[in-house]
Design a protein around this motif. Structure first.
Motif, short mmCIF file in Angstrom:
data_model
loop_
_atom_site.label_atom_id
_atom_site.label_comp_id
_atom_site.label_asym_id
_atom_site.label_seq_id
_atom_site.Cartn_x
_atom_site.Cartn_y
_atom_site.Cartn_z
N GLU A 122 23.33 24.93 83.22
CA GLU A 122 24.73 25.70 83.15
C GLU A 122 24.00 27.01 84.00
N VAL A 123 24.86 27.55 85.01
CA VAL A 123 24.70 28.81 85.67
C VAL A 123 25.44 29.76 85.39
N GLY A 124 26.57 29.65 84.36
CA GLY A 124 27.49 30.82 84.20
C GLY A 124 28.66 30.19 83.18
N ARG A 125 29.45 31.17 82.99
CA ARG A 125 30.53 31.01 82.34
C ARG A 125 31.76 31.81 82.44
N ILE A 126 32.82 31.41 82.55
CA ILE A 126 33.99 32.08 82.92
C ILE A 126 35.09 32.22 81.69
N PRO A 127 35.26 33.50 81.11
CA PRO A 127 36.30 33.46 80.06
C PRO A 127 37.68 33.39 80.55
N VAL A 128 38.45 32.50 79.86
CA VAL A 128 39.73 32.20 80.37
C VAL A 128 40.55 32.49 79.18
N HIS A 129 42.04 32.20 79.43
CA HIS A 129 43.10 32.49 78.70
C HIS A 129 43.10 31.92 77.29
N GLY A 130 42.73 30.60 77.29
CA GLY A 130 42.95 29.84 76.23
C GLY A 130 41.83 28.64 76.25
N GLN A 131 42.11 27.38 75.47
CA GLN A 131 41.27 26.41 75.73
C GLN A 131 41.69 25.52 76.64
N PRO A 132 40.79 25.12 77.95
CA PRO A 132 41.01 24.51 79.10
C PRO A 132 41.35 23.10 78.65
N VAL A 133 42.33 22.54 79.51
CA VAL A 133 42.40 21.09 79.45
C VAL A 133 42.18 20.53 80.80
N PHE A 134 42.88 20.90 81.80
CA PHE A 134 42.74 20.57 83.09
C PHE A 134 41.70 21.70 83.83
N ALA A 135 40.86 21.41 84.63
CA ALA A 135 40.36 22.33 85.68
C ALA A 135 40.50 21.58 86.92
N GLU A 136 41.22 22.00 87.71
CA GLU A 136 41.47 21.27 88.93
C GLU A 136 40.95 22.24 90.30
N ALA A 137 40.09 21.74 91.24
CA ALA A 137 39.47 22.34 92.25
C ALA A 137 40.50 22.08 93.46
N ARG A 138 40.96 23.11 94.21
CA ARG A 138 41.77 22.76 95.42
C ARG A 138 40.87 22.32 96.33
N PRO A 139 41.30 21.15 97.12
CA PRO A 139 40.55 20.44 98.06
C PRO A 139 39.32 21.02 98.94
N ASP A 140 39.80 22.24 99.27
CA ASP A 140 38.74 22.98 99.86
C ASP A 140 37.51 23.80 99.19
N GLY A 141 37.90 23.36 97.80
CA GLY A 141 36.66 24.20 97.00
C GLY A 141 36.76 25.64 96.79
N ARG A 142 37.97 26.15 97.33
CA ARG A 142 37.77 27.81 97.40
C ARG A 142 38.37 28.32 95.76
N GLN A 143 39.32 27.44 95.43
CA GLN A 143 39.90 28.11 94.24
C GLN A 143 39.89 26.59 93.05
N VAL A 144 39.92 27.04 91.76
CA VAL A 144 39.99 26.24 90.61
C VAL A 144 41.07 26.61 89.89
N TRP A 145 42.28 25.74 89.66
CA TRP A 145 43.45 26.03 88.70
C TRP A 145 43.21 25.34 87.31
N VAL A 146 43.65 26.19 86.41
CA VAL A 146 43.23 25.88 85.04
C VAL A 146 44.65 25.71 84.00
N ASN A 147 44.84 24.74 83.36
CA ASN A 147 45.78 24.84 82.29
C ASN A 147 45.17 24.78 81.02
N PHE A 148 45.83 25.23 79.99
CA PHE A 148 45.54 25.23 78.56
C PHE A 148 46.36 24.45 77.60
N ALA A 149 45.63 24.28 76.35
CA ALA A 149 46.13 23.80 75.09
C ALA A 149 47.02 24.55 74.51
N HIS A 150 47.95 23.99 73.73
CA HIS A 150 48.70 24.85 72.94
C HIS A 150 47.87 25.72 71.73
#
Length: 391
Positions: free
Chosen positions: A282-310
């Motif tokens: 582990e090299v870091g943690r990123i605080p996010v809005h809620g409990q992550p379900v999917f964390a998907e990387a854009r194919p070029d690796g520049r972005q990660v898009w995250v959705n959350f649980a209820h």
């Protein structure tokens, strides 16, 4: 005259087939699961439109899909044990079998010849000929103390007609070699950890990683060197902290790899773990809005898009990989369940179940490009998956 009539009939029939397929390639096609209706919409990403609907696929409350090598056929795994082969060009069911009482997904072999299904009831893996859906192998899981078989989860293609999968209650991972489908060879890895609940194969096909619900950490198997057995990584990442209630388990196939970094949802935390691929530290943690379900990387690796649980599931957050910061918070609609990038990553398609919409974003400007009506959409799967390892 008779020959002329025969030729005319042949041309008309040929024209009907061409019209059905519309002389279309499959590279920009995909499906959207309509979970409540037992149907799929066939979509096209170039013009961002729905082409048609195929009905009669049974219980799709937890459905996933893989594709044939040419991208023409989708194999849809239903929760009711149904395995349905859908012709994307003719927009119809090409074949369907109900092969178990309760299933949880599946995989297709690297040569496209075998489709394997992970089953809860009865526990085990069944394997089918991809062309005909004829059964070719049955691999039952272990029998538990209550007389039932252990549920199979995390079934992944691992190359060379091999499939890796885990046994939930038994704490095991198996590697099945189906070079000869009539005589599968199974290598068992026991005591991998408590309750493996899902798994992934890294995009290069080398590592199988299983999440462990009963403990912090993950189980890792090097598929190049399975003789080394299973090892644990990220042990104790939550040590000393009180976990939050878990409303929905993260999906490991949605875990993101961007360059040398992996972005993993932390179970029971409002965080993404950032892991260095070279040493699995582990090299870091990123605080996010809620409990992550999917964390998907854009194919070029520049972005990660995250959705959350209820109850935070109306939000998607965008993470900038170079800075490891959340750079945008979007609200596509109610109950976001899944997201899928187009092959080069210029678009991301997001299902908003309770808004009955699929929302398409431009990933650079993060603006809405279009909204497509869909009946309680969940999983979105594009044919580009046919050319990716582990899916």
């Amino acid at each position: 005259m008779r020959k002329l009539l025969v030729c005319l009939v042949a041309l008309l029939l040929h024209g009907a087939v061409v019209t059905a397929a519309e002389l279309r390639g499959t590279g920009d096609l995909g499906i959207v699961i309509e979970r409540a209706a037992g149907s799929v919409q066939i979509v096209e990403t170039t013009h961002r439109v729905a082409l048609g609907r195929v009905e009669g696929l049974g219980d799709l409350s937890h459905a996933s899909a893989v594709f044939s090598r040419d991208g023409r056929y989708a194999y849809v795994f239903g929760r009711d044990g149904g395995l349905t082969k859908v012709d994307l060009l003719e927009r119809r069911i090409a074949n369907r079998v109900v092969q178990a009482g309760n299933s949880i997904g599946g995989a297709i072999s690297d040569d496209g010849s075998l489709v394997a299904v992970a089953n809860y009831e009865p526990g085990g893996v069944k394997v089918f000929d991809a062309e005909t859906l004829t059964p070719v192998a049955d691999i039952p899981s272990v029998t538990l103390a209550d007389g039932k078989r252990a549920k199979v989860v995390g079934l992944e293609d691992s190359g060379h007609r091999r499939f890796a999968f885990s046994l939930y209650e038994a704490g095991q991972t198996w590697l099945a070699d189906l070079a000869d489908p009539a005589h599968p060879k199974v290598e068992r890895f026991e005591n991998v950890g408590k309750l493996p609940y899902d798994a992934l194969v890294t995009p290069d096909g080398r590592f199988y990683i299983a999440g462990l619900f009963g403990e912090d950490g993950l189980a890792l198997i090097d598929l190049w060197h399975p003789e080394k057995g299973a090892t644990h990584i990220l042990e104790g990442y939550d040590k000393g902290e009180e976990p939050l209630p878990v409303y929905k388990m993260p999906h490991l196939e949605g875990w993101a790899e961007a360059g040398d970094l992996l972005f993993l949802p932390a179970i029971g935390r409002h965080e993404l773990l950032v892991v260095e691929r070279r040493d699995w530290q582990e090299v870091g943690r990123i605080p996010v809005h809620g409990q992550p379900v999917f964390a998907e990387a854009r194919p070029d690796g520049r972005q990660v898009w995250v959705n959350f649980a209820h109850p935070d599931n109306d939000v998607v957050q965008v993470i900038d990989v170079p800075t490891l910061r959340v750079v945008d918070t979007l609200r596509p609609g109610k109950a976001v369940l899944h997201l899928e990038f187009t092959p080069r990553g210029e678009q991301v398609w997001i299902s908003a179940r309770d808004s009955d919409e699929v929302v398409v974003y431009d990933t650079e400007t993060r603006t809405v490009m279009t909204r497509i009506n869909a009946a309680k959409p969940s999983g979105i799967f594009f044919t580009a998956r046919a050319n990716r390892i582990g899916l």
